[in-house]
Design a protein around this motif. Sequence first.
Motif, PDB file in Angstrom:
ATOM      1  N   GLU A 195       0.837  -1.196   0.000  1.00 43.35           N
ATOM      2  CA  GLU A 195       0.000   0.000   0.000  1.00 43.35           C
ATOM      3  C   GLU A 195       0.872   1.246   0.000  1.00 43.35           C
ATOM      4  O   GLU A 195       1.784   1.390   0.823  1.00 43.35           O
ATOM      5  CB  GLU A 195      -0.915   0.014   1.228  1.00 43.35           C
ATOM      6  N   LEU A 196       0.582   2.157  -0.938  1.00 48.51           N
ATOM      7  CA  LEU A 196       1.275   3.435  -1.041  1.00 48.51           C
ATOM      8  C   LEU A 196       0.233   4.550  -1.047  1.00 48.51           C
ATOM      9  O   LEU A 196      -0.467   4.738  -2.042  1.00 48.51           O
ATOM     10  CB  LEU A 196       2.098   3.521  -2.329  1.00 48.51           C
ATOM     11  N   ASP A 197       0.136   5.285   0.025  1.00 40.64           N
ATOM     12  CA  ASP A 197      -0.885   6.330   0.118  1.00 40.64           C
ATOM     13  C   ASP A 197      -0.705   7.410  -0.940  1.00 40.64           C
ATOM     14  O   ASP A 197      -1.679   8.036  -1.367  1.00 40.64           O
ATOM     15  CB  ASP A 197      -0.858   6.968   1.507  1.00 40.64           C
ATOM     16  N   ASP A 198       0.548   7.643  -1.374  1.00 40.40           N
ATOM     17  CA  ASP A 198       0.815   8.721  -2.319  1.00 40.40           C
ATOM     18  C   ASP A 198       1.250   8.189  -3.686  1.00 40.40           C
ATOM     19  O   ASP A 198       1.951   8.881  -4.426  1.00 40.40           O
ATOM     20  CB  ASP A 198       1.862   9.675  -1.759  1.00 40.40           C
ATOM     21  N   ALA A 199       0.823   6.989  -4.041  1.00 36.75           N
ATOM     22  CA  ALA A 199       1.247   6.383  -5.308  1.00 36.75           C
ATOM     23  C   ALA A 199       0.875   7.238  -6.512  1.00 36.75           C
ATOM     24  O   ALA A 199       1.598   7.256  -7.509  1.00 36.75           O
ATOM     25  CB  ALA A 199       0.636   4.991  -5.456  1.00 36.75           C
ATOM     26  N   THR A 200      -0.256   7.942  -6.436  1.00 35.90           N
ATOM     27  CA  THR A 200      -0.716   8.728  -7.580  1.00 35.90           C
ATOM     28  C   THR A 200      -0.343  10.207  -7.488  1.00 35.90           C
ATOM     29  O   THR A 200      -0.634  10.967  -8.411  1.00 35.90           O
ATOM     30  CB  THR A 200      -2.244   8.598  -7.749  1.00 35.90           C
ATOM     31  N   SER A 201       0.320  10.589  -6.409  1.00 33.85           N
ATOM     32  CA  SER A 201       0.700  11.998  -6.253  1.00 33.85           C
ATOM     33  C   SER A 201       2.203  12.203  -6.152  1.00 33.85           C
ATOM     34  O   SER A 201       2.681  13.337  -6.287  1.00 33.85           O
ATOM     35  CB  SER A 201       0.031  12.601  -5.015  1.00 33.85           C
ATOM     36  N   ALA A 202       2.951  11.120  -5.931  1.00 37.52           N
ATOM     37  CA  ALA A 202       4.401  11.233  -5.766  1.00 37.52           C
ATOM     38  C   ALA A 202       5.103  10.179  -6.615  1.00 37.52           C
ATOM     39  O   ALA A 202       4.523   9.146  -6.973  1.00 37.52           O
ATOM     40  CB  ALA A 202       4.774  11.066  -4.296  1.00 37.52           C
TER      41      ALA A 202
END
Length: 283
Positions: A195-202
């Motif tokens: 799980e990557l909380d910022d996968a779509t922003s970073a």
Amino acid sequence: MNPVTLLKAKAGDALLGGLALISPLSIVSSFAGEEANTSGWQLVWSDEFEVDGLPDPEKWGYDVGGHGWGNKELQYYTESRAKNARVQDGLLIIEAHQEPFQGSDYTSARLVTRDTANWTYGRFEIRARIPDGLGTWPAIWMLPVDWNLGSGNWPDVGEIDIMEHVGYDVGTIHASAHSKAYQWQIGTQKTGTIELDDATSAFHTYVLEWTEDVIRAYVDDTLYFEYENEHSGWEAWPYQRDYYLILNVAFGGAWGSAKGLDPDCLPKAMEVDYVRVYQQAEI
């Protein structure tokens, strides 16, 4: 049908449905916290995306078409079309659009190194920011150059997925290995998720380490998928020969649209900062 056309037909119609629907057997890795060991690897190929325009034709080719690619995908993959694949401001941008094109309602691009570079074993680093949006399905993955194992079709020939993400499950990153023995159609594929909380922003670095004994996937320095060679034959380990890289953004498909589509979310792009390939240094 020439050899390139034949390979494209196999890669689409002969079931790259393996690109990979993930079964409930998928797990969140227990490897969290383990760090990559980068010693002993030397750079052998890279693209830093420093020159604006179309992707470097000395490094990248295209898979082209809109026949669903074995997954009921909705986009038409175009060739040498900057709207769908371009280098801009130091980034490779692969962008899906809602637009009528060659009988499809959507366009995107699927870049490949099949005719320019391929490797047996190595460390592959792809630093990217991936899109959100219901229906998007970006992937960074690998297929073999020669389809000459078993039936000559997928999944016998093998597939390595370095990164997959679907828009209805934002932040869940998948890595998988598919073979005749272990693949999604029979619910046995080798898969890990993180799980990557910022996968779509970073931006994150999606990493594959592949040797004759093991396949490992990392995000940045965190190991989350490991599959060891059982030495039980090609049915479980077809990964002992040349593979090539694929970067694409699909829209829809059996997995991508499993919980619906939002055409109004488009355009959406995967942005790639660099692709680097290392192999183990000779001792």
